[in-house]
Design a protein around this motif. Structure first.
Motif, PDB file in Angstrom:
ATOM      1  N   UNK A   1      -7.834  38.655 -11.169  1.00  0.00           N
ATOM      2  CA  UNK A   1      -7.413  37.390 -10.740  1.00  0.00           C
ATOM      3  C   UNK A   1      -6.071  37.531 -10.063  1.00  0.00           C
ATOM      4  N   UNK A   2      -6.189  36.675  -9.051  1.00  0.00           N
ATOM      5  CA  UNK A   2      -5.021  36.824  -8.142  1.00  0.00           C
ATOM      6  C   UNK A   2      -4.836  35.350  -7.676  1.00  0.00           C
ATOM      7  N   UNK A   3      -3.429  34.835  -7.692  1.00  0.00           N
ATOM      8  CA  UNK A   3      -3.109  33.461  -7.299  1.00  0.00           C
ATOM      9  C   UNK A   3      -1.864  33.723  -6.378  1.00  0.00           C
TER      10      UNK A   3
ATOM     11  N   UNK B   1      -7.861  27.006   5.776  1.00  0.00           N
ATOM     12  CA  UNK B   1      -8.573  28.276   4.680  1.00  0.00           C
ATOM     13  C   UNK B   1      -8.925  29.248   5.312  1.00  0.00           C
ATOM     14  N   UNK B   2      -8.663  30.414   4.922  1.00  0.00           N
ATOM     15  CA  UNK B   2      -8.589  31.725   5.445  1.00  0.00           C
ATOM     16  C   UNK B   2      -7.788  31.962   6.665  1.00  0.00           C
ATOM     17  N   UNK B   3      -7.035  31.233   6.994  1.00  0.00           N
ATOM     18  CA  UNK B   3      -5.849  31.158   8.067  1.00  0.00           C
ATOM     19  C   UNK B   3      -5.708  32.333   8.631  1.00  0.00           C
TER      20      UNK B   3
ATOM     21  N   UNK C   1      -1.890  28.345  -2.665  1.00  0.00           N
ATOM     22  CA  UNK C   1      -2.611  28.335  -1.588  1.00  0.00           C
ATOM     23  C   UNK C   1      -3.591  29.637  -1.579  1.00  0.00           C
ATOM     24  N   UNK C   2      -3.916  29.966  -2.654  1.00  0.00           N
ATOM     25  CA  UNK C   2      -4.836  31.434  -2.888  1.00  0.00           C
ATOM     26  C   UNK C   2      -5.993  31.414  -1.996  1.00  0.00           C
TER      27      UNK C   2
END
Length: 532
Positions: free
Chosen positions: A225-227, A283-285, A236-237
């Motif tokens: 899990x990464x945040x 999203x996914x910038x 902004x994960x």
């Protein structure tokens, strides 16, 4: 507790000039809140709604019903009503939300309506910001203010700290620690105009980091899990898949990392901040990236693997601090120990450029190299200092090649000539910590591209509180970074000073108005002293 009593406290705090008197008023109100009311009430006293998004703006508050003649509302009832308003969605939501807002206002007295409007619009300017509330919580709970401030920094939520302090005292506050997955307020840097000034603050030897012109990120990992959180602690994960991929690939179980995310052009030079910020907002910038520039290592394999298409990558992370590693908090360790652990844990391709400086000559070389590479400047750091979460101390000092301030836009003038139809000339204000308001420092229309003119016209029309034929007055929410050549005495503006040759550098979507630079900082620059 009656909502009217909270409104009366807010009005009294706004009418009181002394800090001690404000703290006493706030502490008294906190003591009178029922345990279930503390989270909402403490937030309201700081000008914040517990429900961060309610969908209520100026349009929802037009043509409100007349105020009630007698108070009937309680803090709990108002909080429940705002919960109901915030939960509205789907077809017919606008009409439903408006009906709920009217029902709440119809039950509110004139003073209560005034407080509600300030809370919904984020314009409650009674001079009670988080720092003052921390003192009030300490006074109300009978605990040392240092215990409240540390808990606030680690929790990142004034409401949680108020609940814990008032219910459980110092013991409950001591339970707040660095928790993986919960962001903490980042350590901040003072400003200096030269590396010599920075070294005078940090001492020698020092460490000099390249200052990337990206967005500040704090990354938490627990297992898979990464945040990812912003400087303002927003999650902004989902927008930064490369950051997630890179941190997930590291050989550790638990991590809390501090760094920046930045986009690079095809030559490896950093993209303008506005492009990096815009990419992070999607999203996914994604943004095109090429080989590395000085101070920015080659992209890590995990970052390139997260590319949306061949030759294109998402914004890449670069880290400069490690706050937690596999069950051990590192924030109280000296910088040199944290950075050694960082180097042992994180691949060099994910680290910000760093060098040790034993004097001004070496630090100056690092500064020049960073600017030549298109970076923003450097941050000079004391290697013996702990990570002072949430504070802007002398242990970190940033150096840029010009004066800059983060100011708040107070109004905008309609343009003329080729700028006809666009909002152009910005009225700039510095924060006044004594009043909670803003002091105007001048105007500027310089540094604005056509793209920025289009963006700011839409943005400020959405913030408008008064539209005139020449000037549109706006809610003081938008922060803009302004470069200038100096500060001069001026009888034209209420603060007695004005900026010389002000020009827009970028808009700061990552900062709120309460984080803008203060009029005291401006006066310090005017007096010829380094700010901070």
């Amino acid at each position: 507790m009656r909502f009217l009593d909270l409104a009366a406290t807010s009005a009294a705090v706004g009418a009181t000039g002394g800090r001690r008197a404000k703290v006493e008023l706030l502490a008294d109100a906190l003591r009178r809140l029922e345990p279930a009311e503390v989270a909402a009430g403490a937030g309201w006293l700081a000008g914040e709604l517990r429900q961060r998004q309610t969908g209520v703006g100026w349009a929802s508050l037009r043509e409100l019903p007349p105020p009630a003649s007698e108070p009937t509302l309680t803090v709990g009832a108002v909080d429940a009503a705002i919960d109901e308003i915030a939960a509205v969605g789907g077809a017919g939501s606008q009409a439903r939300r408006r009906a709920l807002v009217h029902r709440l206002y119809a039950a509110a007295t004139a003073d209560e309506q005034h407080l509600l409007t300030g809370l919904f619009l984020g314009e409650l300017r009674h001079g009670a910001q988080a720092g003052l509330l921390a003192d009030a919580i300490a006074r109300a709970a009978g605990v040392p203010v240092a215990a409240v401030r540390r808990a606030l920094l680690l929790a990142g939520d004034l409401r949680q700290v108020a609940v814990a302090g008032l219910a459980g005292g110092a013991a409950a506050l001591a339970e707040f620690g660095l928790r993986v997955g919960r962001p903490l307020a980042p350590m901040l840097a003072q400003s200096a105009s030269t590396v010599d000034e920075a070294l005078a603050a940090t001492g020698i030897p020092a460490v000099v980091d390249v200052k990337l012109d990206g967005i500040r990120i704090q990354v938490h990992r627990s297992g898979a899990d990464v945040a990812v959180f912003t400087r303002s602690l927003d999650d902004i994960t989902a927008r930064l898949p490369a950051v997630v991929a890179a941190v997930r690939a590291l050989p550790a179980r638990e991590l809390v990392l501090d760094g920046e995310a930045i986009g690079l052009d095809e030559t490896g030079r950093p993209l303008p901040f506005q492009q990096t910020s815009s990419a992070a907002a999607r999203r996914g910038g994604s943004s095109r990236a090429g080989p590395a520039a000085a101070g920015v290592p080659a992209l890590a394999p995990a970052v390139r693997a997260a590319a949306a298409r061949p030759g294109e990558t998402v914004l890449a992370p670069y880290f400069f601090d490690l706050l937690h590693l596999d069950g051990t908090d590192l924030i109280d360790l000296p910088g040199r120990q944290r950075w050694a652990a960082l180097g042992d844990t994180v691949d060099a391709a994910l680290l910000v450029g760093r060098m040790e400086a034993d004097g001004p000559e070496r630090a100056g070389e690092a500064f020049a190299a960073a600017l030549d590479a298109g970076q923003e400047g450097v941050v000079v750091k004391d290697p013996d200092a702990p990570y002072d979460a949430g504070r802007r101390g002398a242990a970190w000092v940033k150096v840029k090649p010009r004066h800059t301030l983060d100011l708040v836009v107070l109004a905008v003038e309609w343009g003329s000539g080729r700028r006809t139809g666009w909002l152009s000339n910005l009225h700039l204000g510095a924060r006044d910590p004594g009043t909670g308001g803003f002091v105007m420092l001048g105007k500027t229309f310089k540094g604005l591209t056509d793209e920025l003119l289009r963006w700011q016209t839409e943005r400020f029309l959405g913030l408008a509180v008064q539209r005139g034929d020449r000037v549109v007055r706006v809610r003081p929410e938008q922060v803009v970074e302004i470069a200038f050549d100096g500060v001069q005495t001026s009888s034209r503006y209420p603060g007695g000073v004005a900026l010389r040759f002000a020009r827009v550098v970028r808009y700061r979507e990552d900062k709120s108005a309460v984080e803008a630079d203060t009029i005291d900082t401006v006066r310090t620059i005017h007096a010829g002293r380094p700010p901070g």
